[in-house]
Design a protein around this motif. Structure first.
Motif, PDB file in Angstrom:
ATOM      1  N   ALA A 150     -10.472  15.640  -6.054  1.00 15.77           N
ATOM      2  CA  ALA A 150      -9.288  16.131  -5.328  1.00 15.77           C
ATOM      3  C   ALA A 150      -8.771  17.447  -5.892  1.00 15.77           C
ATOM      4  CB  ALA A 150      -8.184  15.072  -5.373  1.00 15.77           C
ATOM      5  N   ARG A 151      -9.610  18.152  -6.647  1.00 14.41           N
ATOM      6  CA  ARG A 151      -9.130  19.403  -7.244  1.00 14.41           C
ATOM      7  C   ARG A 151      -8.782  20.450  -6.191  1.00 14.41           C
ATOM      8  NH1 ARG A 151     -12.600  23.976 -10.445  1.00 14.41           N
ATOM      9  NH2 ARG A 151     -10.841  25.332 -10.957  1.00 14.41           N
TER      10      ARG A 151
ATOM     11  N   TYR B 198       0.860  -1.182   0.000  1.00 11.21           N
ATOM     12  CA  TYR B 198       0.000   0.000   0.000  1.00 11.21           C
ATOM     13  C   TYR B 198       0.898   1.235   0.000  1.00 11.21           C
ATOM     14  CZ  TYR B 198      -2.603   3.845   2.147  1.00 11.21           C
ATOM     15  OH  TYR B 198      -3.133   5.070   2.430  1.00 11.21           O
ATOM     16  N   ILE B 199       0.568   2.245  -0.832  1.00  4.89           N
ATOM     17  CA  ILE B 199       1.418   3.427  -0.956  1.00  4.89           C
ATOM     18  C   ILE B 199       0.762   4.658  -0.329  1.00  4.89           C
ATOM     19  CG2 ILE B 199       2.622   4.969  -2.549  1.00  4.89           C
ATOM     20  CD1 ILE B 199       2.706   2.652  -4.549  1.00  4.89           C
ATOM     21  N   ILE B 200      -0.433   5.007  -0.794  1.00  5.93           N
ATOM     22  CA  ILE B 200      -1.092   6.216  -0.323  1.00  5.93           C
ATOM     23  C   ILE B 200      -2.576   6.133  -0.669  1.00  5.93           C
ATOM     24  CG2 ILE B 200      -0.738   7.523  -2.461  1.00  5.93           C
ATOM     25  CD1 ILE B 200      -0.153  10.000  -0.752  1.00  5.93           C
ATOM     26  N   GLU B 201      -3.404   6.829   0.106  1.00  8.27           N
ATOM     27  CA  GLU B 201      -4.837   6.859  -0.172  1.00  8.27           C
ATOM     28  C   GLU B 201      -5.173   8.027  -1.095  1.00  8.27           C
ATOM     29  OE1 GLU B 201      -9.186   7.107   2.130  1.00  8.27           O
ATOM     30  OE2 GLU B 201      -7.311   7.196   3.281  1.00  8.27           O
ATOM     31  N   TYR B 202      -6.077   7.789  -2.026  1.00 10.29           N
ATOM     32  CA  TYR B 202      -6.572   8.869  -2.881  1.00 10.29           C
ATOM     33  C   TYR B 202      -7.741   9.519  -2.145  1.00 10.29           C
ATOM     34  CZ  TYR B 202      -7.695  11.525  -7.048  1.00 10.29           C
ATOM     35  OH  TYR B 202      -7.899  12.559  -7.941  1.00 10.29           O
ATOM     36  N   VAL B 203      -7.545  10.765  -1.725  1.00  3.03           N
ATOM     37  CA  VAL B 203      -8.557  11.454  -0.930  1.00  3.03           C
ATOM     38  C   VAL B 203      -8.985  12.749  -1.606  1.00  3.03           C
ATOM     39  CG1 VAL B 203      -7.767  10.484   1.261  1.00  3.03           C
ATOM     40  CG2 VAL B 203      -6.795  12.637   0.447  1.00  3.03           C
ATOM     41  N   GLY B 204     -10.145  13.250  -1.226  1.00  2.00           N
ATOM     42  CA  GLY B 204     -10.655  14.504  -1.754  1.00  2.00           C
ATOM     43  C   GLY B 204     -12.036  14.764  -1.190  1.00  2.00           C
ATOM     44  N   GLU B 205     -12.818  15.519  -1.926  1.00  2.00           N
ATOM     45  CA  GLU B 205     -14.200  15.788  -1.536  1.00  2.00           C
ATOM     46  C   GLU B 205     -15.102  14.729  -2.143  1.00  2.00           C
ATOM     47  OE1 GLU B 205     -15.043  20.380  -1.319  1.00  2.00           O
ATOM     48  OE2 GLU B 205     -13.885  19.952  -3.137  1.00  2.00           O
ATOM     49  N   VAL B 206     -15.919  14.097  -1.323  1.00  2.00           N
ATOM     50  CA  VAL B 206     -16.865  13.094  -1.815  1.00  2.00           C
ATOM     51  C   VAL B 206     -18.139  13.806  -2.249  1.00  2.00           C
ATOM     52  CG1 VAL B 206     -18.212  11.046  -1.240  1.00  2.00           C
ATOM     53  CG2 VAL B 206     -15.896  11.317  -0.331  1.00  2.00           C
ATOM     54  N   ILE B 207     -18.468  13.670  -3.532  1.00  2.86           N
ATOM     55  CA  ILE B 207     -19.626  14.373  -4.093  1.00  2.86           C
ATOM     56  C   ILE B 207     -20.491  13.395  -4.887  1.00  2.86           C
ATOM     57  CG2 ILE B 207     -18.466  16.614  -4.202  1.00  2.86           C
ATOM     58  CD1 ILE B 207     -17.815  16.119  -7.116  1.00  2.86           C
ATOM     59  N   ASN B 208     -21.768  13.752  -5.085  1.00  3.46           N
ATOM     60  CA  ASN B 208     -22.666  12.879  -5.840  1.00  3.46           C
ATOM     61  C   ASN B 208     -22.515  13.139  -7.330  1.00  3.46           C
ATOM     62  OD1 ASN B 208     -24.101  15.242  -6.358  1.00  3.46           O
ATOM     63  ND2 ASN B 208     -25.639  14.836  -4.759  1.00  3.46           N
ATOM     64  N   ASP B 209     -23.255  12.384  -8.130  1.00  5.54           N
ATOM     65  CA  ASP B 209     -23.110  12.473  -9.584  1.00  5.54           C
ATOM     66  C   ASP B 209     -23.514  13.840 -10.125  1.00  5.54           C
ATOM     67  OD1 ASP B 209     -22.276   9.891  -9.498  1.00  5.54           O
ATOM     68  OD2 ASP B 209     -24.101   9.011 -10.359  1.00  5.54           O
ATOM     69  N   ALA B 210     -24.580  14.412  -9.568  1.00  9.58           N
ATOM     70  CA  ALA B 210     -25.062  15.703 -10.069  1.00  9.58           C
ATOM     71  C   ALA B 210     -24.017  16.792  -9.861  1.00  9.58           C
ATOM     72  CB  ALA B 210     -26.372  16.084  -9.372  1.00  9.58           C
ATOM     73  N   LEU B 211     -23.423  16.853  -8.660  1.00  8.18           N
ATOM     74  CA  LEU B 211     -22.411  17.864  -8.380  1.00  8.18           C
ATOM     75  C   LEU B 211     -21.137  17.592  -9.178  1.00  8.18           C
ATOM     76  CD1 LEU B 211     -21.486  20.333  -6.857  1.00  8.18           C
ATOM     77  CD2 LEU B 211     -20.924  18.879  -4.893  1.00  8.18           C
ATOM     78  N   CYS B 212     -20.806  16.320  -9.353  1.00  7.50           N
ATOM     79  CA  CYS B 212     -19.624  15.951 -10.132  1.00  7.50           C
ATOM     80  C   CYS B 212     -19.746  16.449 -11.568  1.00  7.50           C
ATOM     81  CB  CYS B 212     -19.441  14.431 -10.112  1.00  7.50           C
ATOM     82  SG  CYS B 212     -18.050  13.823 -11.093  1.00  7.50           S
TER      83      CYS B 212
END
Length: 309
Positions: free
Chosen positions: A228-229, A186-200
């Protein structure tokens, strides 16, 4: 100073005793004419230009350094003066785009009902979690509910590997390993803001309208996307490759869905980390791939499908 070099059929054992002899041995046409110094060049110099104090007409040329000192180059000192502020300015220009560094996902929509799987993690292990454990196969981490020891190797997401953000030759910013990483680690977790399809989709088209071409969205499942922007960690800079050395895997960690970057092969220090984006295209625009792999597909991904698991 004696200059010794071998040119054509000239015996290498015979040293050159002058700069003129060195130029005379060069196997290029018109050497003698091109490198002949006019003794009258000093008289043609403007009055306001003075020879440096260390240049004396009576002293013969004995080194290549002195040859360049005699060349009439105006403003040499000024042109080659290094601004002490240059390194600071360069460092600022070479910093990656700004973002808010986070270590865990941030949920931008109501959490209950779509971000947590209906499980409490692995509960089938006894004192040892074997490699063929069903939990590993299903990407479910061991938890406190297991009877295996705290040293169980089926507990990723606890400690990241050492990585750093670097500028790559062809793909902008990227991430490289600082230490040796073994296959499967395991290297690193991909993290960011969790958003739904409409907001995405809204964010995506807003960025397209502004001419933004760098996207950091990962579709996990229906109404579960990690963007993750604005907020993320070093993993947001990992580049795509058609022949990657990493994989992105979805894991159940104590009932929560999390994305991890794992080594698909042994990764040496200073080697760039890459994974396959499995890019989905929105609209007709094709994204050219610059990964440089021998099996490069030329473009990223396929047309977007509305069906998500």
């Amino acid at each position: 100073m004696a200059f010794k070099e071998c040119f054509g059929d000239v015996d290498c054992a015979v040293p050159a005793s002058s700069i003129q002899e060195v130029f005379g041995r060069l196997t290029v046409p018109y050497v003698e004419k091109e490198f002949k110094f006019d003794p009258m060049w000093r008289d043609s110099m403007p009055d306001h230009l003075e020879l440096p104090s260390y240049v004396q007409p009576s002293v013969p040329i004995s080194s290549i350094e002195e040859v360049f000192r005699f060349l009439m180059l105006s403003c040499v000192e000024e042109e080659f003066k290094i601004d002490p502020k240059w390194t600071h300015t360069k460092a600022k220009k070479m910093e990656p785009p700004s973002y808010v560094h986070i270590t865990r996902n941030i949920y931008r929509v109501k959490k209950k009902g779509y971000d947590v799987d209906q499980s409490t993690g692995c509960t089938s292990c006894s004192d040892i979690c074997y490699e063929d454990c069903i939990c590993r196969y299903l990407h479910i981490t061991c938890t406190s509910a297991c009877e295996c020891s705290e040293n169980c190797t089926n507990r990723p997401f606890q400690e990241d590997k050492k990585v750093q953000v670097v500028m790559t030759p062809h793909c902008g910013w990227g991430v490289e390993a600082v230490e040796l990483i073994d296959e499967g680690d395991y290297i690193i977790e991909y993290v960011g803001e969790v958003i739904n399809d409409a907001l995405c989709e809204k964010r995506f088209w807003d960025m397209k309208g502004k001419g933004i071409t760098k996207f950091y969205m990962v579709a996990v499942r229906k109404d579960f996307n990690i963007d993750a922007r604005f907020k993320g960690n070093e993993s947001r800079f990992i580049n795509h490759s058609c022949d990657p050395n990493c994989t992105m895997e979805k894991w159940d960690v104590n009932g929560e869905t999390r994305l991890g970057i794992f080594a698909a092969k042994t990764i040496e220090p200073r080697e760039e980390l890459t994974f396959d984006y499995e890019y989905e295209m929105y609209g007709p625009d094709e994204v050219v791939c610059h990964c440089g792999a021998t099996n490069c597909h030329g473009y990223l991904g396929t047309k977007r499908s509305d069906a998500r698991g």
